[in-house]
Scaffold this active site. Structure first.
Site, PDB file in Angstrom:
ATOM      1  N   LYS A  79       0.856  -1.181   0.000  1.00  0.00           N
ATOM      2  CA  LYS A  79       0.000   0.000   0.000  1.00  0.00           C
ATOM      3  C   LYS A  79       0.896   1.235   0.000  1.00  0.00           C
ATOM      4  O   LYS A  79       1.881   1.306   0.740  1.00  0.00           O
ATOM      5  CB  LYS A  79      -0.890  -0.024   1.243  1.00  0.00           C
ATOM      6  CG  LYS A  79      -1.902   1.103   1.360  1.00  0.00           C
ATOM      7  CD  LYS A  79      -2.759   0.870   2.591  1.00  0.00           C
ATOM      8  CE  LYS A  79      -3.840   1.936   2.770  1.00  0.00           C
ATOM      9  NZ  LYS A  79      -4.700   1.639   3.942  1.00  0.00           N
ATOM     10  N   SER A 154      -9.379   1.421   3.087  1.00  0.00           N
ATOM     11  CA  SER A 154      -8.565   2.183   2.154  1.00  0.00           C
ATOM     12  C   SER A 154      -7.438   1.378   1.517  1.00  0.00           C
ATOM     13  O   SER A 154      -6.717   1.889   0.662  1.00  0.00           O
ATOM     14  CB  SER A 154      -7.953   3.384   2.884  1.00  0.00           C
ATOM     15  OG  SER A 154      -7.099   2.954   3.938  1.00  0.00           O
ATOM     16  N   SER A 178      -9.609  -0.914   7.279  1.00  0.00           N
ATOM     17  CA  SER A 178      -9.035  -0.758   5.938  1.00  0.00           C
ATOM     18  C   SER A 178      -8.273  -1.966   5.418  1.00  0.00           C
ATOM     19  O   SER A 178      -7.866  -1.986   4.256  1.00  0.00           O
ATOM     20  CB  SER A 178      -8.119   0.470   5.908  1.00  0.00           C
ATOM     21  OG  SER A 178      -8.880   1.650   6.061  1.00  0.00           O
TER      22      SER A 178
END
Length: 304
Positions: A79, A154, A178
């Site tokens: 990420k 996310s 997330s």
């Protein structure tokens, strides 16, 4: 053999049997990303040269009988709030397009030391907050099961990349769901580890007392293998816990014997909304008013 949907455990076994090599797997996955990610936008940045160099190094060591651990030669992605030395870390934001860290996040250092193969940096919501935006330098990630839908967030790119067969594992972050959200929406496995288990040093912060880093993979076994590498004490993370790292894979015994299950009374069991309550009421062990043993689960349920 197409490695796109092989698990970390399967890849490790095939490496040991010399039926696949890290270079073959990395090249195949890079080709798959190039062919399909223009529809999914799971990656912000793919780094093929570095990935192949790391795969070649891993292959040489494995061929010589030197295995570093369960992630040796395994492709993964990060990420893009996890800092990488010499590789831009943007937070999926125009504000950080030119941000090139001088040092790796602690968990990246652990993955490098394990011989894992970094494929690139993954889409997120801007700074891992809010929701998807269409006015950023990169479009939001899409759900591989249906690109008209989103993959959750996310850690959106992480969920999409694993579900699409681009990587067998990825690192996401979780402050309020997330990792768990994209894992559920994309039909994969994801774990928000115990607070303090995985260092957050070198990761863009949101709410420090709630931020977690953890893996997204295709199975519980792969979660155990990935977590084995990135877990551990970091003296430079004030929230890190100095406790031994257990053998996660060894704990996968196939039984829930001795498991303690916590269910808050008066919530799901008594929820007036049928869509929430029905799956819980369906389980006899959760309806039981007194101490009982639940057959095949071999676990004891008792009210507290």
């Amino acid at each position: 053999m197409d490695p796109a949907f092989l698990t970390i455990a399967e890849l490790t076994r095939l490496y040991d049997q010399r039926e696949l090599s890290p270079v073959e797997v990395t090249r195949s996955l890079l080709d798959r990303i190039a062919a399909h990610d223009d529809k999914l936008h799971s990656f912000i940045r793919v780094i093929p040269e570095l990935a192949l160099a790391e795969a070649q190094a891993a292959e040489r060591e494995l061929m010589a009988g030197r295995r570093r651990g369960p992630m040796h030669g395994i492709p993964y992605a990060l990420k893009d709030i996890v800092e990488t030395a010499g590789i831009p870390t943007t937070g999926h934001s125009k504000l950080c397009c030119d941000h090139v860290p001088a040092a790796d996040a602690h968990l990246v250092s652990l993955l490098k030391a394990s011989g894992a193969v970094l494929m690139g940096k993954l889409a997120t919501w801007e700074f891992a907050l809010g929701g998807p935006s269409w006015d950023l330098p990169w479009p939001p990630a899409r759900n591989p099961w249906n690109p008209d839908y989103l993959p959750g967030g996310s850690s959106s790119g992480a969920g999409a990349a694993v579900a699409a067969g681009f990587v067998p594992g990825a690192v996401g972050t979780d402050t309020g769901g997330s990792i768990r959200g994209p894992a559920a929406v994309c039909g994969i496995a994801g774990l928000k580890p115990t607070y303090g288990r995985v260092s957050r040093r070198g990761v863009f912060p949101n709410t420090f007392t709630m931020d977690h880093c953890g893996p997204l993979t295709r199975s519980a076994e792969d979660i155990a293998l990935f977590l084995q590498v990135i877990a551990g004490f970091d003296a430079e993370d004030p929230g890190s816990e100095d406790t031994p790292v257990p053998d996660y894979r060894g704990a996968l015994t196939g039984t829930l014997h001795g498991l303690r299950l916590g269910l808050v009374a008066g919530t799901a069991r008594d929820d007036r909304r049928p869509v929430h309550a029905q799956p819980v009421r369906r389980h006899r062990c959760l309806r039981a008013p007194s101490r009982t043993t639940t057959g095949w689960l071999r676990s004891t349920i008792s009210p507290i």
